[in-house]
Enzyme design. Structure first.
Site, PDB file in Angstrom:
ATOM      1  N   GLY A  82       9.197  -5.351  26.118  1.00 19.99           N
ATOM      2  CA  GLY A  82       8.623  -4.114  26.639  1.00 19.99           C
ATOM      3  C   GLY A  82       7.386  -4.419  27.456  1.00 19.99           C
ATOM      4  N   GLY A  83       7.309  -3.840  28.648  1.00 16.23           N
ATOM      5  CA  GLY A  83       6.220  -4.193  29.560  1.00 16.23           C
ATOM      6  C   GLY A  83       5.173  -3.124  29.747  1.00 16.23           C
ATOM      7  N   PHE A  86       0.492  -1.353  25.991  1.00 17.45           N
ATOM      8  CA  PHE A  86       0.183  -1.956  24.694  1.00 17.45           C
ATOM      9  C   PHE A  86       0.699  -3.389  24.613  1.00 17.45           C
ATOM     10  CE2 PHE A  86       0.155  -2.254  19.988  1.00 17.45           C
ATOM     11  CZ  PHE A  86      -1.161  -1.848  19.782  1.00 17.45           C
ATOM     12  N   LYS A 264       0.859  11.480  13.361  1.00 13.40           N
ATOM     13  CA  LYS A 264      -0.441  11.643  14.033  1.00 13.40           C
ATOM     14  C   LYS A 264      -0.264  12.079  15.478  1.00 13.40           C
ATOM     15  CE  LYS A 264      -0.370   7.658  16.592  1.00 13.40           C
ATOM     16  NZ  LYS A 264      -0.808   7.394  17.965  1.00 13.40           N
TER      17      LYS A 264
END
Length: 416
Positions: A82-83, A86, A264
């Site tokens: 995943g780029g 984060f 959250k």
């Protein structure tokens, strides 16, 4: 300037605290000069050197970094799937210990840009990426000779992505998931998705807590929690990732840590709506507090440890996401309250607002688990209200009015 006699207790406590902190960072000589002038405020030394001593001590604390023994970690190699922002931030964290990382991105043009310029063309584009990071769009290259995998693909895309990656993922290599949320349709958490797509041969762990990517990339202090049923693995990963800038704690409560990270985002949507309606801090404080109680109630329903929700994965992440200016979910809620269309808001954002999808999954997840759909609105009014707003059934203003008509109950009973 004089310190009054009746403040001796405070003076002693503060000086003792400073003494031990300074010993810990090996600055006792600087502290002693400061301590003498602090304890003897009428001395010539204090009057002459107060500002100098304070400045020197502050500078030492702010500029000193305890460097890790990089030789212990330089042989380790991570693949980051995943780029997004984060992923880039975690590559920076790994670089503190000279750990190499392969970043798997969708577009080879993006990979080439990262490798040539050491910047990402879209995410955190003003932050230089570490030289230890190499990007590729080829899964075989990304996963070659790696020791650990970080999964950082958005929740709603994770199942399809992991299914396509199964043949490339080496057996026995631990996987650390940093993805938060609940999958629509199946109501699965990442723990379930990993087991169903990759199988049980790869040990898994899950990271959560208040951790904005931009602040991590800027080297600002961050604390997170890593949960795994394999306590050895969680401690191992915490040791590898921890530094002066990025501190990891551990937990065995995988369900609690994952639920906290999912719920959250829903509370943050509500907090953004509260801000967008200009309701003030009284309303905001009440909303976030009651949201945390709903988080605890859901944790109880699904067998999580209640203490988890009072830690980094619960209230810690909730406070940051609800009140922090970098929160995508809070921004979505704010813009909805200002009258913007949901789809227009989502299309205009750089990243994914997981809370929008998570709240719809949570609604069905709780109703299925409770087996009493009519009780859901009563026990989880914030989650229920946000779900109705996201579905377009009510406006944020109507949602607030409904919440304020919530039946009066004993505060200590929560929403149980």
């Amino acid at each position: 300037y004089n310190i009054k006699t009746d403040n001796n207790t405070m003076k002693t406590s503060l000086s003792t605290l400073l003494f031990f902190v300074c010993i810990h960072v090996k600055f006792s000589s600087s502290f002693i000069r400061f301590y003498k002038s602090f304890v003897h405020p009428n001395s010539h030394s204090y009057r002459a050197n107060e500002q100098q001593n304070l400045h020197e001590l502050s500078t030492l604390f702010l500029t000193t970094k305890v460097e890790p023994n990089v030789e212990l970690y330089s042989h380790i190699k991570f693949a980051i799937l995943g780029g997004g922002a984060f992923s880039l931030a975690l590559a920076k964290v790994l670089s503190y210990k000279n750990i190499s990382s392969n970043l798997l991105v969708r577009n080879e043009t993006v990979a080439e840009y990262i490798n040539e310029h050491h910047f990402h063309p879209k995410y955190l584009s003003d932050s230089k990426l570490p030289i230890q990071l190499r990007a590729t769009s080829d899964p075989a290259l990304a996963l070659k000779d790696i020791n650990y995998i970080i999964h950082a693909v958005p929740m709603q895309e994770s199942r399809k992505f992991l299914t396509s990656m199964k043949s490339h993922i080496p057996c026995k290599v631990p996987i650390l998931s940093v993805t938060k949320g609940v999958e629509l349709g199946t109501f699965s958490l990442m723990n379930d998705i990993l087991a169903e797509t990759i199988g049980s041969d790869n040990p898994t762990a899950f990271l959560s807590g208040p951790s904005f990517a931009k602040e991590i990339m800027n080297g600002e202090a961050t604390a997170v929690v890593i949960a795994s049923v394999d306590e050895t693995l969680s401690k191992e990963l915490a040791e590898i990732l921890s530094s002066v800038e990025f501190r990891c704690h551990t937990s065995r409560d995988v369900v609690g840590v994952e639920l906290g990270g999912a719920i959250k985002n829903v509370i943050a949507l509500a907090a953004g709506m509260c801000e967008g309606l200009d309701l003030g801090m009284n309303a905001m404080s009440s909303l976030v507090t009651r949201g945390c109680l709903e988080m605890g109630s859901m944790g109880k329903l699904f067998g999580a440890n209640q203490e988890t929700f009072w830690g980094l994965a619960g209230v810690g992440d909730t406070f940051g996401t609800c009140l922090g200016p970098l929160s995508r979910n809070r921004k979505v809620g704010y813009r909805l309250a200002k009258g913007e269309d949901l789809q227009d808001v989502l299309k205009s954002m750089d990243g994914v607002s997981e809370g929008v999808f998570t709240v719809l999954a949570l609604e069905q997840m709780i109703k299925t688990k409770m087996n009493k759909p009519n009780v859901f609105d009563f026990k989880f009014p914030i989650i229920s209200g946000v779900a109705q707003i996201i579905k377009g059934n009510i406006t944020p203003k109507v949602g607030l009015n409904l919440l304020m008509r919530y039946p009066i109950r004993d505060e200590n009973r929560g929403s149980s």
